[in-house]
Write an enzyme that holds these catalytic residues in place. Structure first.
Site, PDB file in Angstrom:
ATOM      1  N   ASP A  93     -19.995 -78.009  -4.668  1.00 21.11           N
ATOM      2  CA  ASP A  93     -19.140 -76.832  -4.709  1.00 21.11           C
ATOM      3  C   ASP A  93     -17.848 -77.015  -3.923  1.00 21.11           C
ATOM      4  O   ASP A  93     -17.714 -76.439  -2.840  1.00 21.11           O
ATOM      5  CB  ASP A  93     -19.934 -75.640  -4.147  1.00 21.11           C
ATOM      6  CG  ASP A  93     -19.276 -74.311  -4.465  1.00 21.11           C
ATOM      7  OD1 ASP A  93     -18.201 -74.334  -5.081  1.00 21.11           O
ATOM      8  OD2 ASP A  93     -19.842 -73.269  -4.094  1.00 21.11           O
ATOM      9  N   LYS A 106     -18.552 -67.617 -16.668  1.00 16.84           N
ATOM     10  CA  LYS A 106     -19.532 -68.076 -15.670  1.00 16.84           C
ATOM     11  C   LYS A 106     -20.831 -67.362 -16.020  1.00 16.84           C
ATOM     12  O   LYS A 106     -20.911 -66.142 -15.922  1.00 16.84           O
ATOM     13  CB  LYS A 106     -19.060 -67.682 -14.276  1.00 16.84           C
ATOM     14  CG  LYS A 106     -20.082 -67.895 -13.158  1.00 16.84           C
ATOM     15  CD  LYS A 106     -19.489 -67.536 -11.791  1.00 16.84           C
ATOM     16  CE  LYS A 106     -20.471 -67.669 -10.655  1.00 16.84           C
ATOM     17  NZ  LYS A 106     -19.857 -67.358  -9.338  1.00 16.84           N
ATOM     18  N   GLU A 159     -25.203 -67.849  -9.772  1.00 13.12           N
ATOM     19  CA  GLU A 159     -24.958 -66.943  -8.651  1.00 13.12           C
ATOM     20  C   GLU A 159     -25.068 -65.478  -9.064  1.00 13.12           C
ATOM     21  O   GLU A 159     -24.233 -64.650  -8.719  1.00 13.12           O
ATOM     22  CB  GLU A 159     -23.587 -67.213  -8.026  1.00 13.12           C
ATOM     23  CG  GLU A 159     -23.463 -68.619  -7.454  1.00 13.12           C
ATOM     24  CD  GLU A 159     -22.178 -68.860  -6.689  1.00 13.12           C
ATOM     25  OE1 GLU A 159     -21.152 -68.272  -7.037  1.00 13.12           O
ATOM     26  OE2 GLU A 159     -22.213 -69.661  -5.729  1.00 13.12           O
ATOM     27  N   ASN A 166     -16.270 -64.104 -11.736  1.00 18.63           N
ATOM     28  CA  ASN A 166     -17.247 -63.036 -11.476  1.00 18.63           C
ATOM     29  C   ASN A 166     -16.601 -61.785 -12.057  1.00 18.63           C
ATOM     30  O   ASN A 166     -15.962 -61.010 -11.362  1.00 18.63           O
ATOM     31  CB  ASN A 166     -17.495 -62.868  -9.978  1.00 18.63           C
ATOM     32  CG  ASN A 166     -18.189 -64.085  -9.384  1.00 18.63           C
ATOM     33  OD1 ASN A 166     -18.874 -64.824 -10.094  1.00 18.63           O
ATOM     34  ND2 ASN A 166     -18.010 -64.302  -8.093  1.00 18.63           N
ATOM     35  N   ARG A 180     -29.907 -79.150  -5.458  1.00 21.60           N
ATOM     36  CA  ARG A 180     -28.933 -78.346  -6.210  1.00 21.60           C
ATOM     37  C   ARG A 180     -27.908 -79.228  -6.927  1.00 21.60           C
ATOM     38  O   ARG A 180     -27.402 -78.862  -7.991  1.00 21.60           O
ATOM     39  CB  ARG A 180     -28.236 -77.385  -5.233  1.00 21.60           C
ATOM     40  CG  ARG A 180     -27.084 -76.642  -5.852  1.00 21.60           C
ATOM     41  CD  ARG A 180     -26.582 -75.562  -4.922  1.00 21.60           C
ATOM     42  NE  ARG A 180     -25.181 -75.291  -5.171  1.00 21.60           N
ATOM     43  CZ  ARG A 180     -24.410 -74.557  -4.388  1.00 21.60           C
ATOM     44  NH1 ARG A 180     -24.914 -73.998  -3.295  1.00 21.60           N
ATOM     45  NH2 ARG A 180     -23.151 -74.360  -4.678  1.00 21.60           N
ATOM     46  N   GLU A 230     -10.896 -72.933  -0.087  1.00 19.31           N
ATOM     47  CA  GLU A 230     -12.062 -72.228   0.438  1.00 19.31           C
ATOM     48  C   GLU A 230     -12.819 -73.052   1.482  1.00 19.31           C
ATOM     49  O   GLU A 230     -13.352 -72.505   2.439  1.00 19.31           O
ATOM     50  CB  GLU A 230     -12.987 -71.889  -0.739  1.00 19.31           C
ATOM     51  CG  GLU A 230     -14.276 -71.232  -0.341  1.00 19.31           C
ATOM     52  CD  GLU A 230     -15.182 -70.927  -1.540  1.00 19.31           C
ATOM     53  OE1 GLU A 230     -14.764 -71.187  -2.686  1.00 19.31           O
ATOM     54  OE2 GLU A 230     -16.285 -70.436  -1.321  1.00 19.31           O
ATOM     55  N   GLU A 271     -10.958 -63.219  -4.722  1.00 19.91           N
ATOM     56  CA  GLU A 271     -12.101 -63.965  -4.174  1.00 19.91           C
ATOM     57  C   GLU A 271     -11.603 -65.336  -3.740  1.00 19.91           C
ATOM     58  O   GLU A 271     -10.994 -66.072  -4.520  1.00 19.91           O
ATOM     59  CB  GLU A 271     -13.182 -64.087  -5.260  1.00 19.91           C
ATOM     60  CG  GLU A 271     -14.380 -64.884  -4.793  1.00 19.91           C
ATOM     61  CD  GLU A 271     -15.681 -64.467  -5.482  1.00 19.91           C
ATOM     62  OE1 GLU A 271     -15.693 -63.441  -6.182  1.00 19.91           O
ATOM     63  OE2 GLU A 271     -16.688 -65.171  -5.291  1.00 19.91           O
ATOM     64  N   GLU A 308     -12.530 -78.791 -13.268  1.00 19.67           N
ATOM     65  CA  GLU A 308     -12.161 -77.608 -12.480  1.00 19.67           C
ATOM     66  C   GLU A 308     -11.952 -78.038 -11.034  1.00 19.67           C
ATOM     67  O   GLU A 308     -12.889 -78.439 -10.338  1.00 19.67           O
ATOM     68  CB  GLU A 308     -13.256 -76.532 -12.562  1.00 19.67           C
ATOM     69  CG  GLU A 308     -12.908 -75.275 -11.764  1.00 19.67           C
ATOM     70  CD  GLU A 308     -13.960 -74.167 -11.903  1.00 19.67           C
ATOM     71  OE1 GLU A 308     -14.428 -73.890 -13.031  1.00 19.67           O
ATOM     72  OE2 GLU A 308     -14.322 -73.575 -10.869  1.00 19.67           O
ATOM     73  N   TRP A 313     -28.821 -72.459   0.077  1.00 16.41           N
ATOM     74  CA  TRP A 313     -27.675 -71.780   0.687  1.00 16.41           C
ATOM     75  C   TRP A 313     -27.522 -72.222   2.141  1.00 16.41           C
ATOM     76  O   TRP A 313     -26.539 -71.889   2.793  1.00 16.41           O
ATOM     77  CB  TRP A 313     -27.871 -70.252   0.645  1.00 16.41           C
ATOM     78  CG  TRP A 313     -27.582 -69.650  -0.700  1.00 16.41           C
ATOM     79  CD1 TRP A 313     -26.921 -70.237  -1.745  1.00 16.41           C
ATOM     80  CD2 TRP A 313     -27.933 -68.327  -1.144  1.00 16.41           C
ATOM     81  NE1 TRP A 313     -26.848 -69.383  -2.816  1.00 16.41           N
ATOM     82  CE2 TRP A 313     -27.459 -68.189  -2.472  1.00 16.41           C
ATOM     83  CE3 TRP A 313     -28.598 -67.248  -0.561  1.00 16.41           C
ATOM     84  CZ2 TRP A 313     -27.625 -67.026  -3.217  1.00 16.41           C
ATOM     85  CZ3 TRP A 313     -28.759 -66.088  -1.310  1.00 16.41           C
ATOM     86  CH2 TRP A 313     -28.281 -65.981  -2.615  1.00 16.41           C
TER      87      TRP A 313
HETATM   88  O1  GCW Z   1     -17.636 -71.863  -4.237  1.00 15.40           O
HETATM   89  C1  GCW Z   1     -18.232 -70.761  -4.775  1.00 15.40           C
HETATM   90  C2  GCW Z   1     -17.500 -69.591  -4.185  1.00 15.40           C
HETATM   91  C3  GCW Z   1     -17.665 -68.328  -4.971  1.00 15.40           C
HETATM   92  C4  GCW Z   1     -17.283 -68.603  -6.416  1.00 15.40           C
HETATM   93  C5  GCW Z   1     -18.181 -69.712  -6.953  1.00 15.40           C
HETATM   94  C6  GCW Z   1     -17.837 -70.099  -8.372  1.00 15.40           C
HETATM   95  C7  GCW Z   1     -16.245 -67.176  -8.028  1.00 15.40           C
HETATM   96  O2  GCW Z   1     -17.908 -69.419  -2.862  1.00 15.40           O
HETATM   97  O3  GCW Z   1     -16.840 -67.374  -4.395  1.00 15.40           O
HETATM   98  O4  GCW Z   1     -17.337 -67.442  -7.206  1.00 15.40           O
HETATM   99  O5  GCW Z   1     -18.039 -70.855  -6.169  1.00 15.40           O
HETATM  100  O6  GCW Z   1     -17.161 -71.099  -8.537  1.00 15.40           O
HETATM  101  O7  GCW Z   1     -18.233 -69.425  -9.302  1.00 15.40           O
END
Ligand code: GCW
Length: 708
Positions: A381, A301, A305, A224, A352, A409, A181, A403, A550
């Site tokens: 994020d 986690k 999500e 995940n 958020r 990404e 991922e 983290e 989103w």
């Molecule tokens: O940034 C988002 C990502 C997801 C990711 C999530 C997270 C692992 O798009 O892909 O899932 O964060 O950090 O849990």
């Protein structure tokens, strides 16, 4: 005839030799920063005098063997010949010694903890030696890598070093089917299907690379997570990886899915307060520790999500984390519980960015001692730029972990050059102002995690420059005070060449690169404007996704009146989650750092920027600056062609060319969109996007790598 030809060829080669002196042989990047290329003659002479032989004074162990092997490999590469291992200390020996054999250094070593080391030229048993000393075998290993690093770049080794953070881990978002991922470097390096019988040689080289940076833990699977990872066959597979990593001081951890016992149909609930569930996890932990005696623990986690969690049973994060913590506590394991949450009640929430703080801050002091709360660097994020997360400094009774995301990404994947050292530095050094004399983000931390960018690609990270982000993460995890520039210089010298004609321009490229990406993607504090789900390319117009948060329009809030997210008291008041001094400073756009302006404020298009331009003109200027800088990056790289091997030069060049296209696309699409909402003309000198907005909106990215 044959002799003649050979001699003729030899003289031709001799003639060519001076011209070729700098044209290095092709490399594929597999060796990372551990290349150990031959040094120049004078450096060889100096080094030989420091390492005539290698002596281990204490008891050998798999870890000391790794240290000796690495020293021999490194010295063989740099000198052409490896010094032999000897039993007795002699003049010029390179001596590895733990505190037990060095009573005179015991006090000094005591300050360096379990993993620190000291390096020095000294007299030992009547001989002049180079000493690598530590309290533990892994300290000797870290000291050996530090000594080799200094040798490779011709620097003086640090006299001593010890990590500030005990927990320095990588998080692999690797699935059991080997899809990663947000991975942009091929498949997962963990070949779960082939394990435990077949252990790829890469696992060892992975361990070497990580140990060379001081990374001491790795979470093998995606947050995940799937229930299967905690079944017996997968525990055996994880144990096989743990066996490879152990001599390198790296512990294995697993991401646990909160509903595992329920999904495996071994309990009929996953409620953390259910005795049956608690017993299941205790037994599971016992089973894991039988196979992996030094298993690190779980990463979770939960209630984020769509992932299951304690809130599904009206329990809170502490209830969930503490239940797992109790299961691993007898084995000295830990639980890393993520604060990246925005599942619950978001629809009603105003912002958020506030959710993690809202859910976690009230729980401060209620977590078991072996729980760490793992907090992303920013509250949304992993965006190209975010202010530091307001939880840092806000939970004094709870150990927190940082983290970071190493895989890019939101910063151009493995195509665009973005050196993250500067971003790590910016966050770590931020003053949370949660103590009278100041408290940096680093000072609020007990550990650090980096979402890995490693994959099965030959060069590990998809692009050569992305190796630098793995490197910088590791070096800054060891020393959060390290300067991003110094780390970049170290990396460049080891990865390309210690030649200053290479190091200086490469460092300059790296140091400005992340800001360049910010400028052409999300300048002035904008965020979250990328394509839906795959996150490739610009999509500031998206407004039709199920959840409000989103949608990019939720974040930039651009309209006729202006642009930006009001997070002051007149808006979502997310600012109130920061220390009062910061909240006061950022309440006013005039005293908000320009780079975070639209993160905290919604401002009219004609707002006067310090530059004298209007906000509208400034925004356009940033997009153009970003594009211009990608062109400069490319041009600069081209000047290095004679000094870098052809293969790696070409591979980087191709990506820099594509980066220019990416930057142009972001610039054109964002300008086309923002103009459509602002209704303002483009100031003179700003080029109109070549296509109508509809064309940008219609762009598709089928099969883009790294999808979630
Ligand atoms: O940034 C988002 C990502 C997801 C990711 C999530 C997270 C692992 O798009 O892909 O899932 O964060 O950090 O849990």
């Amino acid at each position: 005839m044959r002799i003649f030809l050979t001699t003729a060829l030899a003289s031709v080669l001799l003639l060519l030799a001076p011209m070729q002196a700098t044209a290095a042989a092709d490399e594929d990047g597999y060796d990372l920063w551990l290349r150990y290329k031959p040094l120049e003659h004078s450096a060889q002479t100096r080094l030989k005098a420091q390492a005539g032989s290698i002596v281990l004074t204490g008891k050998p162990s798999p870890t000391t063997q790794v240290a000796i092997d690495e020293l021999q490999k490194g010295l063989a590469g740099m000198l052409g010949r490896a010094p032999a291992q000897a039993a007795k200390v002699a003049d010029n020996a390179l001596v590895l010694a733990t505190a037990a054999s060095l009573p005179e250094l015991r006090a000094e070593l005591a300050t360096l903890g379990d993993e620190g080391y000291l390096l020095r030229r000294t007299r030992l048993q009547g001989h002049n030696v180079t000493l690598i000393a530590a309290n533990s075998d892994v300290g000797l290993l870290y000291g050996s890598y530090a000594w080799l690093r200094a040798a490779a770049i011709g620097a003086a080794p640090e006299a001593s070093s010890a990590p500030q953070l005990k927990l320095r881990v990588l998080n692999h978002w690797d699935n059991l089917d080997r899809h990663v991922e947000r991975g942009y470097a091929g498949q997962s390096i963990w070949d779960w299907w082939a394990l435990p019988d077949i252990k790829d040689r890469r696992y060892t080289d992975y361990a070497r690379a990580n140990a060379s940076l001081g990374i001491n833990g790795t979470v093998l699977n995606n947050v995940n997570s799937k229930p299967e990872v905690l079944t017996a066959p997968y525990i055996a597979k994880a144990a096989a990886v743990a066996d490879v990593l152990r001599p390198y001081g790296i512990k294995v951890y697993l991401s646990a899915r909160f509903s595992t016992p329920l999904e495996l149909r071994e309990t009929d609930t996953a409620d953390p307060l259910s005795p049956a569930v608690q017993a299941w996890w205790k037994n599971k932990a016992d089973e894991i520790y039988k196979a992996i005696p030094d298993f690190g623990g779980f990463l979770v986690k939960a209630n984020s999500e769509g992932q299951p969690g304690p809130q599904d049973y009206h329990r809170n994060h502490a209830d969930g984390a503490n239940m797992l913590a109790a299961a691993v506590a007898p084995h000295k394991g830990i639980v890393m519980w993520r604060a990246f949450v925005y599942a619950h009640g978001t629809e009603k929430s105003t912002d958020r960015a506030k959710q993690a703080w809202d859910e976690f801050k009230p729980l401060d002091g209620t977590f078991a001692p072996n729980v760490l709360v793992q907090v992303k660097n920013g509250a949304i994020d992993f965006q190209p730029r975010e202010p530091f997360h307001p939880l840092f400094g806000a939970m004094p009774k709870t150990p927190l972990m940082m983290e970071f995301q190493i895989t890019k990404e939101y910063l151009g994947f493995s195509t665009d050059l973005a050196y993250l050292g500067t971003m790590f530095e910016e966050t770590l050094k931020s003053d949370t102002k949660t103590a009278p004399q100041g408290r940096t983000v680093t000072q609020t931390l007990s550990g650090i995690a980096g979402v890995s960018n490693i994959g099965s690609d030959r060069n590990w990270t998809g692009s050569h420059f992305d190796q630098a982000n793995w490197y910088a993460y590791g070096r800054m995890a060891w020393n959060p005070q390290a300067s991003a520039r110094a780390v970049a210089a170290e990396w460049a010298a080891q990865t390309f060449s210690p030649d200053p004609r290479v190091v200086a321009p490469v460092v300059e490229m790296m140091m400005s690169s992340r800001e360049t990406v910010v400028d052409y993607m999300t300048p002035l504090g904008l965020h979250h404007m990328m394509g839906t789900s795959h996150h490739h390319g610009p999509a500031p117009w998206v407004d039709n996704l199920e959840r409000p948060d989103w949608n990019p329009v939720y974040y930039h809030r651009a309209g006729r009146d202006g642009i930006g997210f009001d997070r002051t008291a007149s808006g979502s008041n997310a600012l109130a989650q920061y220390a009062p001094e910061i909240a006061r400073q950022y309440a006013d756009p005039r005293t908000t750092p320009e780079q975070l302006l639209l993160w905290f404020h919604h401002l009219p298009w004609d707002y006067q920027m310090p530059s004298g331009r209007t906000l509208w003109a400034e925004l356009l200027g940033r997009y153009d600056k970003g594009v211009a800088e990608t062109r400069e990056l490319h041009a600069r790289w081209m000047t290095l062609k004679p000094l870098i091997d052809a293969r790696r030069h070409a591979e980087v060049e191709q990506r820099l060319t594509r980066q220019i296209d990416n930057a142009v696309l972001w610039r054109d699409a964002c300008i086309a969109y923002f103009q459509s909402v602002s209704g303002l003309p483009l100031p003179p000198g700003v080029k109109a996007p070549p296509l109508p907005l509809e064309k940008y909106k219609a762009l598709q990215y089928p099969y883009a790598p790294g999808r979630g």
